[in-house]
Motif scaffolding. Structure first.
Motif, mmCIF file in Angstrom:
data_model
loop_
_atom_site.group_PDB
_atom_site.id
_atom_site.type_symbol
_atom_site.label_atom_id
_atom_site.label_comp_id
_atom_site.label_asym_id
_atom_site.label_seq_id
_atom_site.Cartn_x
_atom_site.Cartn_y
_atom_site.Cartn_z
ATOM 1 N N GLY A 393 -6.735 -1.660 -8.072
ATOM 2 C CA GLY A 393 -7.186 -0.276 -8.010
ATOM 3 C C GLY A 393 -7.037 0.271 -6.612
ATOM 4 N N LEU A 394 -6.894 1.582 -6.495
ATOM 5 C CA LEU A 394 -6.746 2.232 -5.196
ATOM 6 C C LEU A 394 -7.403 3.600 -5.248
ATOM 7 N N TYR A 395 -7.933 4.015 -4.099
ATOM 8 C CA TYR A 395 -8.395 5.393 -3.979
ATOM 9 C C TYR A 395 -7.783 5.987 -2.715
ATOM 10 N N TYR A 396 -7.134 7.130 -2.848
ATOM 11 C CA TYR A 396 -6.490 7.796 -1.718
ATOM 12 C C TYR A 396 -7.382 8.952 -1.261
ATOM 13 N N PRO A 397 -8.168 8.785 -0.202
ATOM 14 C CA PRO A 397 -9.067 9.859 0.247
ATOM 15 C C PRO A 397 -8.337 11.148 0.606
ATOM 16 N N SER A 398 -7.204 11.034 1.289
ATOM 17 C CA SER A 398 -6.490 12.230 1.730
ATOM 18 C C SER A 398 -5.878 12.997 0.567
ATOM 19 N N LEU A 399 -5.655 12.304 -0.564
ATOM 20 C CA LEU A 399 -5.039 12.936 -1.730
ATOM 21 C C LEU A 399 -6.021 13.115 -2.878
ATOM 22 N N HIS A 400 -7.254 12.649 -2.690
ATOM 23 C CA HIS A 400 -8.278 12.742 -3.739
ATOM 24 C C HIS A 400 -7.739 12.195 -5.060
ATOM 25 N N THR A 401 -7.164 10.999 -4.976
ATOM 26 C CA THR A 401 -6.541 10.388 -6.150
ATOM 27 C C THR A 401 -7.094 8.994 -6.372
ATOM 28 N N LEU A 402 -7.554 8.745 -7.598
ATOM 29 C CA LEU A 402 -8.091 7.446 -7.985
ATOM 30 C C LEU A 402 -7.084 6.789 -8.926
ATOM 31 N N CYS A 403 -6.608 5.604 -8.546
ATOM 32 C CA CYS A 403 -5.623 4.880 -9.345
ATOM 33 C C CYS A 403 -6.222 3.578 -9.863
ATOM 34 N N VAL A 404 -5.984 3.299 -11.131
ATOM 35 C CA VAL A 404 -6.470 2.070 -11.757
ATOM 36 C C VAL A 404 -5.294 1.394 -12.445
ATOM 37 N N ASP A 405 -5.148 0.100 -12.187
ATOM 38 C CA ASP A 405 -4.072 -0.655 -12.831
ATOM 39 C C ASP A 405 -4.386 -0.809 -14.315
ATOM 40 N N ILE A 406 -3.422 -0.454 -15.176
ATOM 41 C CA ILE A 406 -3.652 -0.515 -16.622
ATOM 42 C C ILE A 406 -3.905 -1.940 -17.095
#
Length: 535
Positions: A393-406
């Motif tokens: 999983g990743l969260y990009y603060p500058s892009l306000h994007t939350l990524c979760v591995d399927i």
């Protein structure tokens, strides 16, 4: 003509009889006047949202003493003080040595080393005067140059010590302790000629330290840093009446550098009064302790900014929407229940849509039960493969994007806490989170002693997942959020499953603080944070 008397009838009277009065008409804007004043607001200079991590970094990196290279900062508190002082002394010595071209120790008011020393001592320009002296400048200067085995040296007049002179040099061939030296064999002198020799690097390092403390207090407004000074003053207030006044505490209260005379110690020998540079006092110890605590915050902020920058430049474009998404998947993206809580949702084409439905229901139940049903409409949610990132999983603060591995949805809650930390204004940098940070590190280090040597080597090494990574305040915030859910609330869900057991150290005191903090956050603070409500 006789005028009729008129009486103003309150609107409430008409309303009592069932009359509906027209609403008042808004005042028309007058061309040329201030629109800002007309709408009743303050002047908006920027629409950019400032975050504490981003805002504090350039300010703190502008403080010279914080921006030194501390490559091997010890984790143990008792080792940090000596280490930091050695780094400061080495930095000053190396800098002054570099100014001496081709190894020529000749000094004058035109050499860059002289200007550099003046800059360090500038805050005390009313208490001293900096100069240089060669063997022909006087008897005391001759003694100093002979003692240093140098053709010339620096001399400093200490007005705060009754106009006494001290002499020091960089790159001297023989080490000398602080003290008074004299020429016994100089028969031309009717009386003994004395010269005060000082360890110049030690003197400058102390000045550099105390003026650095003052600069931090004056320029770094981050509450977490200012609270360090407050803690120190509070402790000093508790010991009032138990000892002599504390000059360092007084200088912090007055927001001025520590008076220069406090760097010296006076003593009497054979009926005469002398003075020397204090080797190690409680003032020096206290100042170094304050600096170490500020450094801990600064190094964390610097590392966090570097980490976020690296994530933002990552070659794996997990935050960019894929092209040619299948229609069935695209339709699921538009109709997913996650859209009630996020700005945009993306599914990888390999995602199992049936499983997504289950995850949606789990998230909705989790959100309404523990996160007040809040929606984060500035955040994008993406379910992607994150193999290149070597993360689930990743969260990009500058892009306000939350990524979760399927392939690993259990990282969702961890990244969700990263998002909350960022969206609510960098909660991990707040003073109230400080206690958890301290307890987490203590528990981690305590349990680390029982780990496999291979894991210890990784944690103490320079790889990505070392102690510095796990000790980031933002990382501690997310992991302690997981502790709150999995260990304290006993929540079972596909969206949470802490990995790396050593990263979730057990401690009754830590658990108690985590319970109090996250309960306050989720029950009281989050519902009042002003975010959009879920539909």
């Amino acid at each position: 003509m006789k005028q009729k008397r008129r009486t103003e009838v309150p609107n409430a009277i008409f309303e009592a009889f069932g009359f509906t009065l027209p609403k008042s008409i808004l005042e028309e804007y007058q061309t040329g006047s201030s629109i800002t004043d007309f709408v009743g607001g303050g002047r908006i200079l920027s629409l950019k949202k400032e975050h504490s991590y981003q805002k504090a970094y350039p300010v703190m990196s502008g403080v010279p003493i914080l921006n030194l290279n501390y490559p091997c900062m010890p984790v143990e508190k008792h080792k940090q003080v000596d280490y930091v002082l050695k780094v400061i002394r080495k930095y000053l010595k190396d800098t002054l040595m570099a100014f001496q071209k081709d190894g020529d120790p000749e000094m004058s008011e035109t050499d860059p080393g002289f200007s550099y020393i003046q800059d360090i001592l500038k805050p005390y320009q009313g208490e001293l005067q900096v100069g240089y002296a060669d063997r022909f400048s006087g008897d005391a200067a001759e003694i100093a140059c002979i003692t240093f085995c140098l053709p010339s040296c620096y001399c400093i007049r200490l007005d705060c010590m009754g106009g006494e002179y001290i002499y020091g040099g960089i790159g001297m061939k023989r080490k000398r302790q602080d003290g008074y030296y004299f020429l016994r064999g100089n028969r031309s002198q009717k009386a003994r000629v004395e010269s005060h020799i000082i360890d110049l690097t030690a003197f400058l390092s102390r000045v550099f330290l105390f003026t650095g403390i003052h600069q931090i207090q004056a320029s770094v407004g981050l509450p977490l840093v200012q609270n360090i000074f407050k803690d120190y003053l509070d402790k000093e207030d508790e010991r009032i009446g138990t000892g002599a006044p504390n000059p360092l505490a007084e200088s912090i209260r007055q927001k001025t550098p520590l008076p220069l005379k406090n760097l010296f110690r006076t003593y009497t020998n054979n009926g005469r009064e002398f003075f020397c540079l204090n080797e190690y006092t409680y003032l020096l110890s206290d100042a170094l302790d304050i600096l170490c605590r500020v450094l801990e915050v600064y190094l964390d902020i610097r590392y966090e900014n570097r980490h976020r920058s690296e994530v933002g430049r990552s070659i794996a474009t997990a935050y960019i929407t894929k092209k040619n998404i299948p229609k069935a998947v695209h339709g699921a993206m538009e109709s997913t229940g996650f859209m009630d809580y996020f700005k945009y949702v993306e599914f990888d084409e390999e995602v199992d849509l049936a499983s997504v439905k289950t995850i949606e229901k789990e998230f909705e139940v989790l959100n309404r039960a523990y996160f007040s049903g809040k929606a984060f409409k500035d955040v994008t949610l993406r379910f992607r493969k994150l193999g290149k990132h070597k993360a689930s999983g990743l969260y990009y603060p500058s892009l306000h994007t939350l990524c979760v591995d399927i392939r690993c949805p259990s990282s969702f809650v961890h990244e969700y806490f990263h998002m909350i930390d960022d969206q609510l204004g960098d909660l991990s940098l707040e003073v109230v989170f400080n206690r958890i940070t301290v307890l987490y590190k203590e528990a981690f280090l305590r349990h680390m002693e029982n780990l496999d040597e291979c894991i210890k080597g990784t944690l103490n090494g320079k790889s990505k997942y070392n102690l510095q990574y796990f000790f980031r305040r933002a990382e501690i915030f997310a992991r302690c959020g997981e502790i709150y859910f999995s260990r304290l609330l006993k929540v079972e869900s596909s969206l949470i499953k802490p990995d790396l057991a050593y990263a979730y150290p057990e401690s009754e005191e830590l658990d108690k603080e985590v319970q109090n903090y996250y309960e306050e956050l989720l029950v009281k603070r989050l519902p009042c944070c002003g975010l959009s409500e879920a539909v």
